[in-house]
Scaffold this active site. Structure first.
Site, PDB file in Angstrom:
ATOM      1  CG  ASN A  20      26.968  32.528  23.907  1.00 25.06           C
ATOM      2  OD1 ASN A  20      27.266  31.438  23.431  1.00 25.06           O
ATOM      3  ND2 ASN A  20      27.303  33.666  23.332  1.00 25.06           N
ATOM      4  CB  SER A  44      30.977  32.997  24.220  1.00 28.50           C
ATOM      5  OG  SER A  44      31.964  33.874  23.749  1.00 28.50           O
ATOM      6  CB  SER A  92      23.649  28.333  14.745  1.00 32.06           C
ATOM      7  OG  SER A  92      22.525  27.770  15.354  1.00 32.06           O
ATOM      8  CE  LYS A  93      28.323  28.992  21.371  1.00 34.57           C
ATOM      9  NZ  LYS A  93      28.895  30.014  22.190  1.00 34.57           N
ATOM     10  CB  SER A  94      19.868  27.090  18.261  1.00 31.37           C
ATOM     11  OG  SER A  94      20.126  27.720  17.039  1.00 31.37           O
TER      12      SER A  94
END
Ligand code: GLU
Length: 300
Positions: A19, A17, A264-266
């Site tokens: 995002n 995704s 996590s993406k961050s």
């Protein structure tokens, strides 16, 4: 596409995704898909799961594709972008509606919380309370009027009726679920309750679009993180209702950080772009996620 004769060519897909930036967990998933496809002379597709048009951004998509290229991933083009195929999902939704399996659900998040405070209220595998099916009893005319009034709503599956149509379903797991589940497994979609199939402003959901796309793209092997293992039960049910072939599933371990947490993406330090910009090449990334650095050769 598949010919009418002979076995289907094994087809794998990596479906991020867009995002946020990719991290090492995505790299592992993408590379494992590539290795498994290469080892059987199969195809590798990449699919952008961008139905959430608020959170997904073209800049993330471009960064993801650049990362995959830098990893040396050999995937087919063009990449399928889900936001360009809403009509396909609308058609699948219409089919489920024509079977009488869909209803508009109007409870807000706060109302759901308030209705499900009882300690023994059942929860889905992600820990969320199952949807209280109150709106199922709304007279059709009232449901239609409320939808037309502009209030937000979700279209949900009548789970018990869907299951009574298909009977017990199974799927093949060649990897492992979080508790080591593998082999010929029984799907348990009832654990999810009346799942969301679409929303007022989005004619699909993750579950619906993933099932439609895997079938339309001729995917034979779904290789993804074990955090999606439980969702497979819903996917198997939707495949059966829509008359779609079921792929084989291979859920893989999740890559964790030094403290054992899911990435996590961050998280900056496990971000794939940052690692590669700092000099990590494909072999180092492979090493960090525990994959052999020599790519497997086709086994005929
Ligand atoms: N788009 C999903 C994700 O990024 C993966 C979906 C799938 O592999 O089925 O987590």
């Amino acid at each position: 596409m598949d010919g009418d004769n002979g076995p289907r060519m094994r087809t794998f897909r990596f479906a991020p995704s867009p995002n946020g930036p990719l991290h090492l967990g995505h790299a592992y998933s993408a590379l494992l898909n590539a290795d498994l496809a290469a080892s059987c002379g199969g195809r590798l597709l990449v699919r952008m799961e961008d139905i959430d048009q608020e959170r997904c951004q073209p800049a993330y998509e471009a960064a993801i594709l650049a990362d995959l290229d830098r990893l040396g991933l050999a995937y087919e083009r063009p990449v399928r972008r889900q936001s360009e195929h809403f009509d396909d999902y609308r058609a699948a939704l219409a089919r489920l509606e024509s079977m009488g399996l869909v209803y508009p659900a109007f409870l807000t998040r706060a109302e759901i919380r308030a209705r499900t405070t009882k300690l023994d209220w059942p929860r889905d595998p992600d820990g969320a309370p199952l949807y209280p099916s109150d709106d199922r009893a709304l007279p059709r005319a009232e449901a239609v009027a409320r939808m037309a009034s502009g209030v937000p709503y979700a279209l949900r599956l009548r789970m018990d009726e869907a299951i009574s149509r298909t009977g017990t379903l199974h799927f093949e797991e060649t990897g492992a679920g979080p508790d080591g589940e593998s082999g010929h497994l029984t799907a348990e979609p009832e654990r999810w309750g009346d799942v969301i199939l679409a929303r007022k402003d989005t004619p699909t959901s993750y579950h619906l679009s993933v099932v439609v796309d895997d079938a339309l793209q001729g995917v034979t092997d779904v290789v993804r993180g074990s955090d999606l293992f439980e969702a497979t039960s819903v996917h198997r049910l939707l495949q059966a209702l829509l008359g779609l072939d079921a792929p084989r599933y291979h859920h893989h371990r999740l890559i964790r950080d030094a403290e054992g947490r899911k990435l996590s993406k961050s998280d900056g330090d496990t971000g794939l772009s940052a690692l590669m910009a700092a000099g990590a090449g494909p072999d180092e990334i492979r090493h960090r996620v525990g994959l052999p650095t020599v790519q497997p050769t086709p086994s005929t």
